[in-house]
Design a protein around this motif. Sequence first.
Motif, PDB file in Angstrom:
ATOM      1  N   LEU A  95      15.256 -15.213  11.961  1.00  0.00           N
ATOM      2  CA  LEU A  95      15.827 -16.460  12.170  1.00  0.00           C
ATOM      3  C   LEU A  95      15.011 -17.661  11.454  1.00  0.00           C
ATOM      4  N   GLY A  96      15.549 -18.413  10.584  1.00  0.00           N
ATOM      5  CA  GLY A  96      14.706 -19.513  10.205  1.00  0.00           C
ATOM      6  C   GLY A  96      15.814 -20.035   9.134  1.00  0.00           C
ATOM      7  N   PRO A  97      15.253 -21.535   8.545  1.00  0.00           N
ATOM      8  CA  PRO A  97      15.994 -22.509   7.886  1.00  0.00           C
ATOM      9  C   PRO A  97      16.092 -21.924   6.177  1.00  0.00           C
ATOM     10  N   ASN A  98      17.078 -22.540   5.586  1.00  0.00           N
ATOM     11  CA  ASN A  98      16.951 -22.206   4.138  1.00  0.00           C
ATOM     12  C   ASN A  98      15.426 -22.401   3.470  1.00  0.00           C
ATOM     13  N   GLY A  99      15.275 -21.474   2.659  1.00  0.00           N
ATOM     14  CA  GLY A  99      13.910 -21.237   2.127  1.00  0.00           C
ATOM     15  C   GLY A  99      12.684 -20.792   3.026  1.00  0.00           C
ATOM     16  N   ALA A 100      12.964 -20.290   4.098  1.00  0.00           N
ATOM     17  CA  ALA A 100      12.125 -19.645   4.904  1.00  0.00           C
ATOM     18  C   ALA A 100      11.519 -18.330   4.370  1.00  0.00           C
ATOM     19  N   GLY A 101      12.284 -17.584   3.413  1.00  0.00           N
ATOM     20  CA  GLY A 101      11.670 -16.348   3.021  1.00  0.00           C
ATOM     21  C   GLY A 101      12.511 -15.275   3.396  1.00  0.00           C
ATOM     22  N   LYS A 102      13.557 -15.683   4.112  1.00  0.00           N
ATOM     23  CA  LYS A 102      14.420 -14.407   4.599  1.00  0.00           C
ATOM     24  C   LYS A 102      15.139 -13.709   3.711  1.00  0.00           C
ATOM     25  N   SER A 103      15.933 -14.227   2.765  1.00  0.00           N
ATOM     26  CA  SER A 103      16.304 -13.510   1.784  1.00  0.00           C
ATOM     27  C   SER A 103      15.598 -12.833   0.780  1.00  0.00           C
ATOM     28  N   THR A 104      14.299 -13.531   0.615  1.00  0.00           N
ATOM     29  CA  THR A 104      13.360 -12.557  -0.030  1.00  0.00           C
ATOM     30  C   THR A 104      12.787 -11.365   0.458  1.00  0.00           C
ATOM     31  N   THR A 105      12.823 -11.538   1.829  1.00  0.00           N
ATOM     32  CA  THR A 105      12.630 -10.328   2.736  1.00  0.00           C
ATOM     33  C   THR A 105      13.437  -9.142   2.687  1.00  0.00           C
ATOM     34  N   MET A 106      14.772  -9.867   2.605  1.00  0.00           N
ATOM     35  CA  MET A 106      15.753  -8.765   2.576  1.00  0.00           C
ATOM     36  C   MET A 106      15.831  -8.073   1.239  1.00  0.00           C
ATOM     37  N   LYS A 107      15.555  -8.603   0.332  1.00  0.00           N
ATOM     38  CA  LYS A 107      15.659  -8.184  -1.238  1.00  0.00           C
ATOM     39  C   LYS A 107      14.418  -7.011  -1.279  1.00  0.00           C
ATOM     40  N   MET A 108      13.385  -7.278  -0.759  1.00  0.00           N
ATOM     41  CA  MET A 108      12.135  -6.287  -0.515  1.00  0.00           C
ATOM     42  C   MET A 108      12.572  -4.839   0.119  1.00  0.00           C
ATOM     43  N   ILE A 109      13.186  -5.212   1.241  1.00  0.00           N
ATOM     44  CA  ILE A 109      13.582  -4.328   2.207  1.00  0.00           C
ATOM     45  C   ILE A 109      14.910  -3.339   1.345  1.00  0.00           C
ATOM     46  N   GLY A 110      15.516  -4.050   0.629  1.00  0.00           N
ATOM     47  CA  GLY A 110      16.903  -3.641   0.010  1.00  0.00           C
ATOM     48  C   GLY A 110      16.341  -2.811  -1.391  1.00  0.00           C
ATOM     49  N   ALA A 111      15.012  -2.725  -1.774  1.00  0.00           N
ATOM     50  CA  ALA A 111      14.527  -2.063  -2.850  1.00  0.00           C
ATOM     51  C   ALA A 111      15.185  -2.717  -4.180  1.00  0.00           C
ATOM     52  N   VAL A 112      15.405  -3.964  -4.079  1.00  0.00           N
ATOM     53  CA  VAL A 112      15.851  -4.387  -5.429  1.00  0.00           C
ATOM     54  C   VAL A 112      14.704  -5.486  -5.786  1.00  0.00           C
ATOM     55  N   SER A 113      13.654  -5.972  -5.050  1.00  0.00           N
ATOM     56  CA  SER A 113      12.580  -6.744  -5.620  1.00  0.00           C
ATOM     57  C   SER A 113      11.330  -6.127  -4.961  1.00  0.00           C
ATOM     58  N   SER A 114      10.337  -5.963  -5.770  1.00  0.00           N
ATOM     59  CA  SER A 114       8.957  -5.345  -5.595  1.00  0.00           C
ATOM     60  C   SER A 114       7.985  -6.452  -5.070  1.00  0.00           C
ATOM     61  N   ARG A 115       7.290  -6.158  -4.063  1.00  0.00           N
ATOM     62  CA  ARG A 115       6.347  -6.972  -3.180  1.00  0.00           C
ATOM     63  C   ARG A 115       5.214  -7.271  -4.208  1.00  0.00           C
ATOM     64  N   THR A 116       4.678  -8.298  -3.928  1.00  0.00           N
ATOM     65  CA  THR A 116       3.425  -8.724  -4.175  1.00  0.00           C
ATOM     66  C   THR A 116       1.972  -8.250  -3.833  1.00  0.00           C
ATOM     67  N   ALA A 117       2.204  -7.857  -2.376  1.00  0.00           N
ATOM     68  CA  ALA A 117       1.062  -7.365  -1.598  1.00  0.00           C
ATOM     69  C   ALA A 117       1.483  -6.823  -0.351  1.00  0.00           C
ATOM     70  N   GLY A 118       0.712  -6.015   0.405  1.00  0.00           N
ATOM     71  CA  GLY A 118       1.099  -5.509   1.453  1.00  0.00           C
ATOM     72  C   GLY A 118       1.674  -4.185   1.703  1.00  0.00           C
ATOM     73  N   ASP A 119       2.198  -3.628   2.806  1.00  0.00           N
ATOM     74  CA  ASP A 119       2.736  -2.109   2.664  1.00  0.00           C
ATOM     75  C   ASP A 119       4.141  -2.491   3.302  1.00  0.00           C
ATOM     76  N   LEU A 120       4.890  -1.549   2.815  1.00  0.00           N
ATOM     77  CA  LEU A 120       6.472  -1.747   3.159  1.00  0.00           C
ATOM     78  C   LEU A 120       7.026  -0.029   3.104  1.00  0.00           C
ATOM     79  N   GLU A 121       7.541   0.179   4.158  1.00  0.00           N
ATOM     80  CA  GLU A 121       8.261   1.593   4.220  1.00  0.00           C
ATOM     81  C   GLU A 121       9.824   1.496   4.920  1.00  0.00           C
ATOM     82  N   ILE A 122      10.626   2.168   3.861  1.00  0.00           N
ATOM     83  CA  ILE A 122      12.003   2.043   4.560  1.00  0.00           C
ATOM     84  C   ILE A 122      12.512   3.212   4.804  1.00  0.00           C
ATOM     85  N   LEU A 123      12.942   3.852   6.018  1.00  0.00           N
ATOM     86  CA  LEU A 123      13.051   5.040   6.292  1.00  0.00           C
ATOM     87  C   LEU A 123      12.071   6.090   5.714  1.00  0.00           C
TER      88      LEU A 123
END
Length: 313
Positions: A42-70
């Motif tokens: 939940l957040g306003p436009n530009g909060a980073g929500k869609s960017t996070t979704m793209k990383m979860i959807g495996a269509v945008s690589s992350r710059t740092a940190g760890d991410l596991e999907i399934l």
Amino acid sequence: MPAPVIRAHGLAKSYRVKGKPDVVAVGGIDFEVAPGESFGLLGPNGAGKSTTMKMIGAVSSRTAGDLEILGLDPDRCGPEIRSRLGVVPQQDNLDGELNARENLYIYGRYFGLPGKVCHRKADELLAFAQLEDKATSKVDQLSGGMKRRLTIARGLINDPRILLLDEPTTGLDPQARHVLWDRLFRLKERGTTLVLTTHYMDEAEQLCDRLIVVDKGRIMAEGTPSSLIREHSSREVLEVRFGSDRNAQAAERLHAVGDRVEVLPDRVLIYTADGEAALERVAAAGLEPVTSLVRRSSLEDVFLRLTGRSLIE
């Protein structure tokens, strides 16, 4: 406890801009999503929500940190992860040259499903989306709500473990939103994991078992909708309007009326356990609002408390 289907730790994404400092879209966030959970960002436009979704959807690589999907790393196992996800993008991208059934059939073929399976699933999903009578209608002949339901149906063609929904009801009228909510409730009942972004607080309260409030790429709070409201707001809110040129002046005399006072451009919010009693105290102070409204606290009030600004700008 079952293993999370999504696990993020220190997840960050930044973009390089020539001649300028990097733009940080997601600033190192931690969260987990359990199987069958309906999880919201939940957040306003530009909060980073869609960017996070793209990383979860495996269509945008992350710059740092760890991410596991399934249990898989999306930077290394993108195709395998995408084959097990359903995606409902912010903007409908249905094929306008095809009818509703053909859109589902063709999308199923992209996943390598046999033709007979695609035909069967297309009919099942049209029924789920309440679009049986529109099966042979071209996309351009469908209303906005129908297109949105068809896009959700298309995202389910591969029996996804996780369904990602980016602003699922933006631009829809109230009736279409409620029909769409009903379809998503049915998916929850089936045990499908839902991950959705929204800037509508009522949508988050209706659909999310748990959510994170994000702003400027960072998590401001996390919990169930009810727990966030209890923790960060009062039970009720009194909204009073004195006129745009008088709200701030009147608010200076209202700080003793409730637990907290917020001044917005068009109204003054008074946070209190008893809104009607607060309204009586406003009158006792010699103030006469043009309009007044007593309502329960919402996630909008949580966001305002955490960031000092309204959720929808």
